[in-house]
Motif scaffolding. Structure first.
Motif, PDB file in Angstrom:
ATOM      1  N   THR A 316     -13.282  -1.772  -4.469  1.00 29.97           N
ATOM      2  CA  THR A 316     -12.073  -0.981  -4.250  1.00 29.97           C
ATOM      3  C   THR A 316     -11.769   0.024  -5.319  1.00 29.97           C
ATOM      4  O   THR A 316     -10.624   0.369  -5.409  1.00 29.97           O
ATOM      5  CB  THR A 316     -11.023  -2.045  -3.948  1.00 29.97           C
ATOM      6  OG1 THR A 316     -10.644  -2.671  -5.369  1.00 29.97           O
ATOM      7  CG2 THR A 316     -11.153  -2.888  -2.749  1.00 29.97           C
ATOM      8  N   SER A 318     -12.297   3.062  -5.333  1.00 26.37           N
ATOM      9  CA  SER A 318     -11.640   4.392  -4.995  1.00 26.37           C
ATOM     10  C   SER A 318     -10.181   4.067  -4.928  1.00 26.37           C
ATOM     11  O   SER A 318      -9.398   5.157  -4.639  1.00 26.37           O
ATOM     12  CB  SER A 318     -12.224   4.987  -3.914  1.00 26.37           C
ATOM     13  OG  SER A 318     -12.127   3.981  -2.752  1.00 26.37           O
ATOM     14  N   HIS A 319      -9.668   3.305  -4.820  1.00 30.17           N
ATOM     15  CA  HIS A 319      -7.983   2.730  -4.518  1.00 30.17           C
ATOM     16  C   HIS A 319      -7.581   2.153  -5.762  1.00 30.17           C
ATOM     17  O   HIS A 319      -6.735   2.510  -6.335  1.00 30.17           O
ATOM     18  CB  HIS A 319      -7.932   1.993  -3.286  1.00 30.17           C
ATOM     19  CG  HIS A 319      -6.409   1.636  -3.020  1.00 30.17           C
ATOM     20  ND1 HIS A 319      -5.709   2.658  -2.569  1.00 30.17           N
ATOM     21  CD2 HIS A 319      -5.694   0.532  -3.261  1.00 30.17           C
ATOM     22  CE1 HIS A 319      -4.315   2.022  -2.666  1.00 30.17           C
ATOM     23  NE2 HIS A 319      -4.323   0.687  -3.081  1.00 30.17           N
ATOM     24  N   TYR A 323      -4.487   3.286  -8.053  1.00 34.64           N
ATOM     25  CA  TYR A 323      -3.174   3.024  -7.160  1.00 34.64           C
ATOM     26  C   TYR A 323      -2.945   1.557  -7.356  1.00 34.64           C
ATOM     27  O   TYR A 323      -2.896   0.898  -6.159  1.00 34.64           O
ATOM     28  CB  TYR A 323      -3.233   3.703  -5.772  1.00 34.64           C
ATOM     29  CG  TYR A 323      -3.992   5.011  -5.832  1.00 34.64           C
ATOM     30  CD1 TYR A 323      -3.288   6.164  -6.514  1.00 34.64           C
ATOM     31  CD2 TYR A 323      -5.096   5.296  -4.804  1.00 34.64           C
ATOM     32  CE1 TYR A 323      -4.081   7.453  -6.372  1.00 34.64           C
ATOM     33  CE2 TYR A 323      -5.513   6.729  -4.711  1.00 34.64           C
ATOM     34  CZ  TYR A 323      -4.930   7.695  -5.387  1.00 34.64           C
ATOM     35  OH  TYR A 323      -5.557   8.916  -5.459  1.00 34.64           O
ATOM     36  N   VAL A 328      -3.401  -0.367   0.539  1.00 34.52           N
ATOM     37  CA  VAL A 328      -4.737   0.452   0.651  1.00 34.52           C
ATOM     38  C   VAL A 328      -4.404   1.483   1.629  1.00 34.52           C
ATOM     39  O   VAL A 328      -5.146   2.651   1.544  1.00 34.52           O
ATOM     40  CB  VAL A 328      -5.638  -0.689   1.401  1.00 34.52           C
ATOM     41  CG1 VAL A 328      -6.932   0.233   2.020  1.00 34.52           C
ATOM     42  CG2 VAL A 328      -5.992  -1.533   0.490  1.00 34.52           C
ATOM     43  N   SER A 331      -3.651   5.268   0.404  1.00 37.65           N
ATOM     44  CA  SER A 331      -4.563   6.404  -0.147  1.00 37.65           C
ATOM     45  C   SER A 331      -5.492   6.435   1.071  1.00 37.65           C
ATOM     46  O   SER A 331      -5.731   5.705   2.298  1.00 37.65           O
ATOM     47  CB  SER A 331      -4.996   6.032  -1.370  1.00 37.65           C
ATOM     48  OG  SER A 331      -5.793   4.614  -1.296  1.00 37.65           O
ATOM     49  N   GLN A 335      -9.879   3.176   2.628  1.00 36.52           N
ATOM     50  CA  GLN A 335      -9.709   2.709   3.834  1.00 36.52           C
ATOM     51  C   GLN A 335     -10.709   3.503   4.761  1.00 36.52           C
ATOM     52  O   GLN A 335     -11.154   3.011   5.812  1.00 36.52           O
ATOM     53  CB  GLN A 335      -8.211   2.876   4.371  1.00 36.52           C
ATOM     54  CG  GLN A 335      -7.754   4.502   4.439  1.00 36.52           C
ATOM     55  CD  GLN A 335      -6.536   4.579   5.153  1.00 36.52           C
ATOM     56  OE1 GLN A 335      -6.402   4.138   6.230  1.00 36.52           O
ATOM     57  NE2 GLN A 335      -5.486   5.124   4.553  1.00 36.52           N
ATOM     58  N   ASN A 373      -3.187  -6.174   1.315  1.00 36.16           N
ATOM     59  CA  ASN A 373      -4.442  -5.353   1.192  1.00 36.16           C
ATOM     60  C   ASN A 373      -5.555  -6.180   1.740  1.00 36.16           C
ATOM     61  O   ASN A 373      -6.384  -5.717   2.324  1.00 36.16           O
ATOM     62  CB  ASN A 373      -4.558  -5.009  -0.235  1.00 36.16           C
ATOM     63  CG  ASN A 373      -3.893  -3.752  -0.697  1.00 36.16           C
ATOM     64  OD1 ASN A 373      -3.159  -2.984   0.238  1.00 36.16           O
ATOM     65  ND2 ASN A 373      -3.794  -3.565  -1.945  1.00 36.16           N
ATOM     66  N   CYS A 453       0.183   8.965  -3.261  1.00 38.81           N
ATOM     67  CA  CYS A 453      -0.718   8.270  -4.153  1.00 38.81           C
ATOM     68  C   CYS A 453      -1.535   9.430  -4.997  1.00 38.81           C
ATOM     69  O   CYS A 453      -1.721  10.304  -4.679  1.00 38.81           O
ATOM     70  CB  CYS A 453      -1.792   7.431  -3.615  1.00 38.81           C
ATOM     71  SG  CYS A 453      -1.334   5.701  -2.957  1.00 38.81           S
TER      72      CYS A 453
END
Length: 456
Positions: A316, A318-319, A323, A328, A331, A335, A373, A453
């Motif tokens: 995860t 990238s999220h 953030y 989830v 952003s 996802q 999430n 975000c």
């Protein structure tokens, strides 16, 4: 009067389950529950029984689920007349049933690795809830260092490679390597001077940052090394193939062509993993490779199908790195990735980041988002979850609450936190609860403010 009944030729897990149940029932009410085999059970003397495991009594009973496939970790509890039947799947299922009965029906708790909390009851009386339960997730890993304890893991139904439950007690998921493995397979000091072609071509020069994914000798040696892992460690069923942490990937003509055809670095990487999988599964068809989907290679390749032998460990980063306190679905990148992996029907374990890697003990206002999430990830195909916390504020509570939700993701976070705080801290609970709710309210206050975000 109740007897605990096990099969005549009881396995160690059945003896363990009966012994643990007898121990905790005794701690609760002071009564001694005799453990007998199904051929030694007294007849016609008014003795009722709790049948534990695959007894002859279960086989002859009218239990509704006795012939169901409970997989490795499922369990069933049934009541027929005055008798109770407790049985499970081929792995830890029976132990899950015993500890679920003690926890959910009788109120026992194992909050921390050093705590046992059993209610005291002068007269033991309970209305058991008949149920058949199979966990949603295979990998259930809070990944908090202080909770890497097989006894705590067994009681709280986590399934993690970091707390190895003995195989005789039903075992637990077994990895050999996880995450980043290239440096282990091909140490620079051993290979680089003589075989620079094994390594990545970066800006026209071979560098030991990563491997060349298409080099046939790298693939051949990786197959040999992986097979040797499984030969030397027969209890291990999963091992990782994964790039070193960071970037510096190979741009030789063959690797670059695969990347260009497949929309990014996942092209050459999953080609590499597929080739290794094809070689390893000839000898070990029931085992698996697990490979990170991370950084530049998080998206599925657009033309290449990842072999079913491969578990995709989707990170995860990238999220969660950017953030930490957002859901989830607030952003875009992560996802999109998990939905893409779901679309190609990959087996996905999610590697989620749930601590602050700059200040490990900083109070983290992410209680409201972690469980939501997780539910999102399960809806989009995840069959395993690991929370990489390592160290965190209020470690024991995080480990216990997340263990409950990894087993039963629908459970309410605040209710579990309250259970822990008042059950574990007892007379000191009120100020600790107030502090935790202050953090929760802080999150709610700021999350209600319209936000995007990545923007302040």
């Amino acid at each position: 009067r109740y007897a605990l009944v096990i099969p005549r030729d009881a396995k160690r897990i059945e003896r363990k389950a009966a012994g643990d149940l007898a121990l905790y029932l005794n701690l609760m009410c002071g009564a001694t529950f005799k453990i007998v085999s199904d051929v030694d059970l007294p007849r016609n003397d008014g003795t009722a029984y709790i049948s534990i495991g695959r007894t002859a009594l279960l086989a002859a009973s009218t239990c509704a689920w006795r012939n169901d496939d409970l997989a490795a970790e499922g369990y069933a509890i049934e009541v027929v007349g005055r008798n109770v039947y407790l049985y499970g799947g081929r792995g830890r299922g029976l132990m899950h049933g015993v500890y679920s009965l003690l926890e959910e029906d009788l109120g026992c708790r194992w909050y921390a690795t050093t705590s046992v909390d059993t209610p005291r009851i002068d007269r033991l009386s309970v209305s058991l809830v008949p149920r058949r339960v199979l966990p949603v997730l295979t990998l259930r890993d809070p990944y908090i260092h202080t909770m890497h304890d097989p006894n705590w893991s067994l009681k709280n139904k986590t399934n993690t490679p970091h707390a190895r439950v003995p195989m005789a007690w039903g075992g637990s998921i077994r990895y050999h390597n996880m995450g980043h493995t290239y440096a282990r397979y091909f140490p620079t000091a051993q290979y680089f001077a003589e075989h620079p072609e094994y390594y990545a071509l970066v800006d026209g020069k071979r560098q030991p940052t990563q491997l060349c994914h298409t080099n046939p000798d790298v693939i051949r040696l990786s197959i040999e090394k992986t097979c040797e892992i499984f030969r030397s460690h027969p209890e291990v069923t999963i091992t990782a193939i994964g790039p070193n942490d960071g970037r510096g990937f190979c741009d030789c003509p063959d690797c670059k062509a695969l990347d260009d055809e497949n929309g990014g670095r996942s092209g050459s990487f999953f080609y590499h993993v597929n080739q290794i999988a094809a070689g390893v599964k000839k000898e070990f068809p029931n085992n698996h490779l697990i490979s990170l989907a991370y950084l530049d290679y998080a998206q599925p390749p657009t033309k290449l199908k990842v072999d079913d032998y491969v578990i995709v460990q989707l990170c995860t980063d990238s999220h969660a790195w950017k953030y930490q306190f957002c859901y989830v679905w607030e952003s875009t990148d992560f996802q999109r990735m998990i939905k893409a992996w779901q679309a190609v029907k990959a087996t996905v374990f999610v590697w989620d980041y749930t601590t602050d890697y700059v200040h490990f003990l900083l109070p983290m206002a992410n209680w409201p988002v972690v469980a939501e999430n997780t539910r999102f990830n399960i809806r989009h195909g995840a069959t395993g979850i690991m929370y990489e916390s390592e160290l965190n504020d209020i470690d024991e509570m995080r480990g216990w609450v997340w263990a409950k939700q990894l087993w039963a993701p629908e459970l309410d976070t605040k209710a579990l936190m309250r259970d822990f705080v008042f059950g574990y801290y007892k007379q000191a609970a009120e100020p600790i609860w107030d502090f935790q709710m202050m953090i929760w309210d802080y999150w709610e206050t700021w999350h209600k403010v319209p936000h995007t975000c990545g923007e302040p």
